[in-house]
Scaffold this motif. Structure first.
Motif, PDB file in Angstrom:
ATOM      1  N   LEU A  76       0.824  -1.221   0.000  1.00 58.77           N
ATOM      2  CA  LEU A  76       0.000   0.000   0.000  1.00 58.77           C
ATOM      3  C   LEU A  76       0.854   1.265   0.000  1.00 58.77           C
ATOM      4  CD1 LEU A  76      -2.849  -0.704   2.574  1.00 58.77           C
ATOM      5  CD2 LEU A  76      -3.137   0.088   0.215  1.00 58.77           C
ATOM      6  N   LEU A  77       2.032   1.171   0.599  1.00 61.00           N
ATOM      7  CA  LEU A  77       2.898   2.357   0.720  1.00 61.00           C
ATOM      8  C   LEU A  77       3.952   2.445  -0.390  1.00 61.00           C
ATOM      9  CD1 LEU A  77       3.495   2.411   4.594  1.00 61.00           C
ATOM     10  CD2 LEU A  77       1.885   3.806   3.275  1.00 61.00           C
ATOM     11  N   ALA A  78       3.922   1.493  -1.312  1.00 62.22           N
ATOM     12  CA  ALA A  78       5.023   1.426  -2.303  1.00 62.22           C
ATOM     13  C   ALA A  78       5.112   2.701  -3.151  1.00 62.22           C
ATOM     14  CB  ALA A  78       4.859   0.198  -3.192  1.00 62.22           C
ATOM     15  N   LEU A  79       3.969   3.190  -3.637  1.00 66.26           N
ATOM     16  CA  LEU A  79       4.009   4.405  -4.457  1.00 66.26           C
ATOM     17  C   LEU A  79       4.484   5.591  -3.617  1.00 66.26           C
ATOM     18  CD1 LEU A  79       3.523   6.045  -7.032  1.00 66.26           C
ATOM     19  CD2 LEU A  79       1.136   6.348  -6.288  1.00 66.26           C
ATOM     20  N   SER A  80       3.955   5.686  -2.402  1.00 67.50           N
ATOM     21  CA  SER A  80       4.382   6.757  -1.498  1.00 67.50           C
ATOM     22  C   SER A  80       5.896   6.706  -1.283  1.00 67.50           C
ATOM     23  CB  SER A  80       3.632   6.621  -0.164  1.00 67.50           C
ATOM     24  OG  SER A  80       4.182   7.453   0.805  1.00 67.50           O
ATOM     25  N   ASP A  81       6.434   5.497  -1.097  1.00 67.28           N
ATOM     26  CA  ASP A  81       7.894   5.346  -0.922  1.00 67.28           C
ATOM     27  C   ASP A  81       8.639   5.905  -2.134  1.00 67.28           C
ATOM     28  OD1 ASP A  81       7.563   4.066   1.519  1.00 67.28           O
ATOM     29  OD2 ASP A  81       7.716   2.044   0.674  1.00 67.28           O
ATOM     30  N   THR A  82       8.125   5.595  -3.321  1.00 65.30           N
ATOM     31  CA  THR A  82       8.792   6.063  -4.550  1.00 65.30           C
ATOM     32  C   THR A  82       8.728   7.587  -4.648  1.00 65.30           C
ATOM     33  OG1 THR A  82       8.195   4.027  -5.670  1.00 65.30           O
ATOM     34  CG2 THR A  82       8.752   5.893  -7.081  1.00 65.30           C
ATOM     35  N   LEU A  83       7.533   8.140  -4.366  1.00 67.87           N
ATOM     36  CA  LEU A  83       7.367   9.601  -4.475  1.00 67.87           C
ATOM     37  C   LEU A  83       8.235  10.321  -3.445  1.00 67.87           C
ATOM     38  CD1 LEU A  83       3.476   9.796  -4.988  1.00 67.87           C
ATOM     39  CD2 LEU A  83       5.269   9.795  -6.734  1.00 67.87           C
ATOM     40  N   ILE A  84       8.317   9.746  -2.252  1.00 69.17           N
ATOM     41  CA  ILE A  84       9.161  10.363  -1.216  1.00 69.17           C
ATOM     42  C   ILE A  84      10.642  10.266  -1.610  1.00 69.17           C
ATOM     43  CG2 ILE A  84       9.971  10.105   1.171  1.00 69.17           C
ATOM     44  CD1 ILE A  84       7.036   9.336   1.886  1.00 69.17           C
ATOM     45  N   ALA A  85      11.042   9.142  -2.197  1.00 70.50           N
ATOM     46  CA  ALA A  85      12.447   9.005  -2.626  1.00 70.50           C
ATOM     47  C   ALA A  85      12.780  10.078  -3.669  1.00 70.50           C
ATOM     48  CB  ALA A  85      12.693   7.607  -3.191  1.00 70.50           C
ATOM     49  N   GLU A  86      11.848  10.350  -4.569  1.00 69.16           N
ATOM     50  CA  GLU A  86      12.078  11.397  -5.582  1.00 69.16           C
ATOM     51  C   GLU A  86      12.221  12.758  -4.907  1.00 69.16           C
ATOM     52  OE1 GLU A  86       9.480   9.212  -9.132  1.00 69.16           O
ATOM     53  OE2 GLU A  86       8.674  10.986  -8.153  1.00 69.16           O
ATOM     54  N   LEU A  87      11.336  13.014  -3.954  1.00 68.83           N
ATOM     55  CA  LEU A  87      11.394  14.305  -3.252  1.00 68.83           C
ATOM     56  C   LEU A  87      12.694  14.423  -2.450  1.00 68.83           C
ATOM     57  CD1 LEU A  87      10.027  16.958  -2.369  1.00 68.83           C
ATOM     58  CD2 LEU A  87       8.985  15.666  -0.481  1.00 68.83           C
ATOM     59  N   ARG A  88      13.058  13.342  -1.778  1.00 63.16           N
ATOM     60  CA  ARG A  88      14.271  13.366  -0.954  1.00 63.16           C
ATOM     61  C   ARG A  88      15.492  13.673  -1.822  1.00 63.16           C
ATOM     62  NH1 ARG A  88      13.760   8.402   1.466  1.00 63.16           N
ATOM     63  NH2 ARG A  88      12.506   9.154   3.208  1.00 63.16           N
ATOM     64  N   ALA A  89      15.504  13.109  -3.020  1.00 67.34           N
ATOM     65  CA  ALA A  89      16.666  13.296  -3.907  1.00 67.34           C
ATOM     66  C   ALA A  89      16.769  14.721  -4.439  1.00 67.34           C
ATOM     67  CB  ALA A  89      16.569  12.324  -5.082  1.00 67.34           C
ATOM     68  N   ALA A  90      15.640  15.440  -4.439  1.00 65.76           N
ATOM     69  CA  ALA A  90      15.597  16.733  -5.132  1.00 65.76           C
ATOM     70  C   ALA A  90      16.278  17.848  -4.339  1.00 65.76           C
ATOM     71  CB  ALA A  90      14.148  17.121  -5.403  1.00 65.76           C
ATOM     72  N   ASP A  91      17.095  18.629  -5.049  1.00 60.71           N
ATOM     73  CA  ASP A  91      17.608  19.879  -4.478  1.00 60.71           C
ATOM     74  C   ASP A  91      16.655  21.010  -4.830  1.00 60.71           C
ATOM     75  OD1 ASP A  91      20.372  18.992  -3.577  1.00 60.71           O
ATOM     76  OD2 ASP A  91      20.310  18.279  -5.655  1.00 60.71           O
ATOM     77  N   LEU A  92      16.085  20.901  -6.012  1.00 61.33           N
ATOM     78  CA  LEU A  92      15.164  21.929  -6.507  1.00 61.33           C
ATOM     79  C   LEU A  92      13.875  21.234  -6.941  1.00 61.33           C
ATOM     80  CD1 LEU A  92      14.581  24.835  -7.517  1.00 61.33           C
ATOM     81  CD2 LEU A  92      15.731  24.215  -9.648  1.00 61.33           C
ATOM     82  N   LEU A  93      12.766  21.730  -6.414  1.00 58.42           N
ATOM     83  CA  LEU A  93      11.463  21.163  -6.745  1.00 58.42           C
ATOM     84  C   LEU A  93      10.720  22.186  -7.604  1.00 58.42           C
ATOM     85  CD1 LEU A  93       9.131  19.124  -6.195  1.00 58.42           C
ATOM     86  CD2 LEU A  93       8.720  20.332  -4.041  1.00 58.42           C
TER      87      LEU A  93
END
Ligand code: FMN
Length: 223
Positions: A76-93
């Motif tokens: 259930l949390l897999a997509l959330s994990d992916t989206l958070i990983a993308e956000l965590r990696a970002a310096d600029l959003l």
């Protein structure tokens, strides 16, 4: 080894064709790429593929300690994990968002609900008194590229107080780890008149200036 500077672009318009917010983001991306060809660019198109709304089971999973989650809860949390990983990696959003019914599109709100998650992007501690939430991430910049059909949402304007898009994102972006926000806005889309054309041209020029400003700042902080 330090990681490459990473830009996360989030598009929220339901329109693929003729989207003004996407066009602003394309301009930003093009100008940025020209200056910083080695940066990593991540794209998340929530307008084309909206994340699901959170459910009771999702909330239960998010509040279950990581090591105790069932396989179903992990799924259930897999997509959330992916989206958070993308956000965590970002310096600029970079968020490109239309105004829908005076706020953000539901697809973008669904993304927000998927990424603002306990023990991932914020911690919760009643020991902090009346402000128990603290962001976990930090140091990111947010570029907000918006488009609206009407106009005059700024303080003093005829629709002052009716913009629930930018203030909402401003408030919640604290939990994205955002420390500074820049915004370029198109207005008057529904009128399709000279005011709209001027607004599009001004927002495009603002984007170019913003890329210059952010780039110069990055160069001087690296020097
Ligand atoms: C479902 C929907 C709701 C909208 N609600 C508003 C609104 O409340 N206020 C406004 O100024 N414009 C509103 N608009 C106009 C859009 O903000 C405008 O068309 C904008 O350019 C859309 O972004 P896009 O060009 O990136 O698709 C709405 C448009 C749609 C499709």
């Amino acid at each position: 080894m330090s990681k490459n500077f990473t830009v996360l672009r989030v598009d929220a318009s339901a329109r693929k064709e003729r989207s003004l917010s996407r066009a602003l983001a394309d301009r930003f991306e093009g100008e940025w790429r020209a200056r910083w060809p080695d940066d990593v660019l991540l794209r998340r198109d929530v307008g084309a593929a909206p994340p699901p709304a959170v459910s009771e089971a999702w909330i239960g999973a998010a509040f279950t300690p990581r090591t105790e989650r069932s396989l179903e809860q992990q799924r259930l949390l897999a997509l959330s994990d992916t989206l958070i990983a993308e956000l965590r990696a970002a310096d600029l959003l970079v968020i490109a968002a239309p105004m829908y019914n005076y706020g953000m599109p539901a697809a973008l709100k669904a993304w927000v609900d998927q990424v603002v998650r306990v023990d991932e992007t914020f911690s919760f501690d009643l020991g902090r008194g009346d402000w128990p939430l603290e962001p976990i991430l930090e140091g990111k910049s947010l570029v907000l590229l918006t488009s609206s059909g009407e106009f005059g949402f700024a303080p003093g304007g005829p629709r002052a107080g009716m913009d629930h898009l930018t203030p909402h994102l401003r408030t919640v972006s604290r939990y994205f780890g955002v420390g500074e926000i820049h915004r370029c806005a198109i207005e008057y889309q529904e009128f399709g008149d000279e005011r709209h054309r001027r607004s599009v041209a001004a927002a495009q020029a603002d984007v170019v200036r913003l890329v210059e400003e952010l780039s110069e700042r990055r160069l001087s902080s690296a020097a």
